[in-house]
Design an enzyme around this catalytic site. Sequence first.
Site, mmCIF file in Angstrom:
data_model
loop_
_atom_site.group_PDB
_atom_site.id
_atom_site.type_symbol
_atom_site.label_atom_id
_atom_site.label_comp_id
_atom_site.label_asym_id
_atom_site.label_seq_id
_atom_site.Cartn_x
_atom_site.Cartn_y
_atom_site.Cartn_z
ATOM 1 N N SER A 1 -12.303 4.126 6.281
ATOM 2 C CA SER A 1 -12.865 4.380 7.678
ATOM 3 C C SER A 1 -13.656 5.552 7.588
ATOM 4 O O SER A 1 -13.064 6.697 7.663
ATOM 5 C CB SER A 1 -11.703 4.360 8.574
ATOM 6 O OG SER A 1 -10.889 3.164 8.552
ATOM 7 N N THR B 1 -7.660 2.392 9.245
ATOM 8 C CA THR B 1 -7.774 2.959 10.744
ATOM 9 C C THR B 1 -8.969 2.229 11.494
ATOM 10 O O THR B 1 -8.689 1.882 12.712
ATOM 11 C CB THR B 1 -8.316 4.613 10.424
ATOM 12 O OG1 THR B 1 -7.279 5.204 9.643
ATOM 13 C CG2 THR B 1 -8.413 5.143 11.955
ATOM 14 N N ASP C 1 1.005 -1.148 -0.153
ATOM 15 C CA ASP C 1 -0.112 -0.149 0.008
ATOM 16 C C ASP C 1 0.901 1.064 -0.253
ATOM 17 O O ASP C 1 1.917 1.343 0.717
ATOM 18 C CB ASP C 1 -0.696 -0.131 1.178
ATOM 19 C CG ASP C 1 -2.168 1.125 1.188
ATOM 20 O OD1 ASP C 1 -2.243 1.364 -0.029
ATOM 21 O OD2 ASP C 1 -2.528 1.367 2.231
ATOM 22 N N GLY D 1 -7.608 8.472 7.870
ATOM 23 C CA GLY D 1 -7.955 8.776 9.229
ATOM 24 C C GLY D 1 -9.310 8.932 9.371
ATOM 25 O O GLY D 1 -10.230 8.483 8.740
ATOM 26 N N ASN E 1 -10.212 0.800 0.310
ATOM 27 C CA ASN E 1 -9.392 0.618 1.508
ATOM 28 C C ASN E 1 -9.663 0.826 2.844
ATOM 29 O O ASN E 1 -10.166 1.916 3.178
ATOM 30 C CB ASN E 1 -8.116 1.527 1.254
ATOM 31 C CG ASN E 1 -7.148 1.014 -0.179
ATOM 32 O OD1 ASN E 1 -7.664 0.099 -0.807
ATOM 33 N ND2 ASN E 1 -6.150 1.855 -0.262
HETATM 34 P P1 13P Z 1 -8.519 4.797 6.527
HETATM 35 O O1 13P Z 1 -7.209 4.548 7.392
HETATM 36 O O2 13P Z 1 -8.878 6.098 6.582
HETATM 37 O O3 13P Z 1 -9.462 3.594 6.469
HETATM 38 O O4 13P Z 1 -7.770 4.788 4.964
HETATM 39 C C1 13P Z 1 -7.171 3.525 4.737
HETATM 40 C C2 13P Z 1 -6.346 3.610 3.146
HETATM 41 O O5 13P Z 1 -6.830 4.315 2.335
HETATM 42 C C3 13P Z 1 -4.879 2.821 3.091
HETATM 43 O O6 13P Z 1 -4.264 3.072 2.200
#
Ligand code: 13P
Length: 280
Positions: free
Chosen positions: A206, A228, A81, A175, A225
């Site tokens: 998230s 968080t 990632d 986040g 994705n």
């Molecule tokens: P979040 O931490 O906001 O769920 O985002 C995850 C993400 O996009 C990882 O690349």
Amino acid sequence: MLVNFKQIIGMAEEGGYCIPAFNVYNMETCMGAIKAAEELKAPVILQVYPRLFKEEAGYYLSPVVVAAAHKASVPVCFHLDHGPTELEVTRALRYGATGIMLDGSALPFDENIALTKRVVDLCSYVDVQVEGELGHVGTVNDDSMDEFTVPEDAKKFVEATGVTALAVLVGNAHGRYKKPPKIDIGRIADIRKATNGTALVLHGGSGIPDEAIKEAVKAGIRKLNVATDVCYAFLDCVQEEVVKPDRTVAVDNFMKKPIEAVKVFAETKIKLVGAEGKAK
Ligand code: 13P
């Protein structure tokens, strides 16, 4: 079974749904996500942040992810990632990753294209495919993030790089959102159209309202994705359990509940994106 990025994105395209991509940080978060995918018969992406590939943790974690994927009864892709450079990309490939994200979104357009294309070529030698990013998805603490991905630029980017999927900026951020984000669904549909049906990726999963995620999938999001909220599912449970007077100190036994908490959380996202029952 371990599959590559093209295979898993192909499944989502064929079925018109979205692959849930969970960031994992240790064996327990990995086990929770895999258990959820197996129970709901869903293809899943397990992804790892690049900092882990720069530290010892990636060396230990990668074999765990690969073992989980091989043992799983559902298709699993092991994805890097936000890889920033060829260093993390090469290391992830060496550790067994079958999907790579190259994030050049903070670079000028032409430099992003050049770096992403080099990584697409490099990965092609080992049958691994690449997710690029255009429109920089920052964090919820950034002051302004209004330079949303422009459909015409996305078309040029996809054609010039040959990426298998494209992460876009459409109102999302990494986040915990301070207030529910407004996702620009029309723009997702426009980018999808301009790029001739390229699979699009929504980062910052998230806290995006469920309805917006469903609409985004309809408009062409093929990978969601979530990081968080995986951490919170795990840590909230640890915090709750660790203060109980009768808790066990045997760490493996203690971890059973946090693993279950990650599993329960992951199941909600698998269902939300329409991946339940889609494993073949
Ligand atoms: P979040 O931490 O906001 O769920 O985002 C995850 C993400 O996009 C990882 O690349």
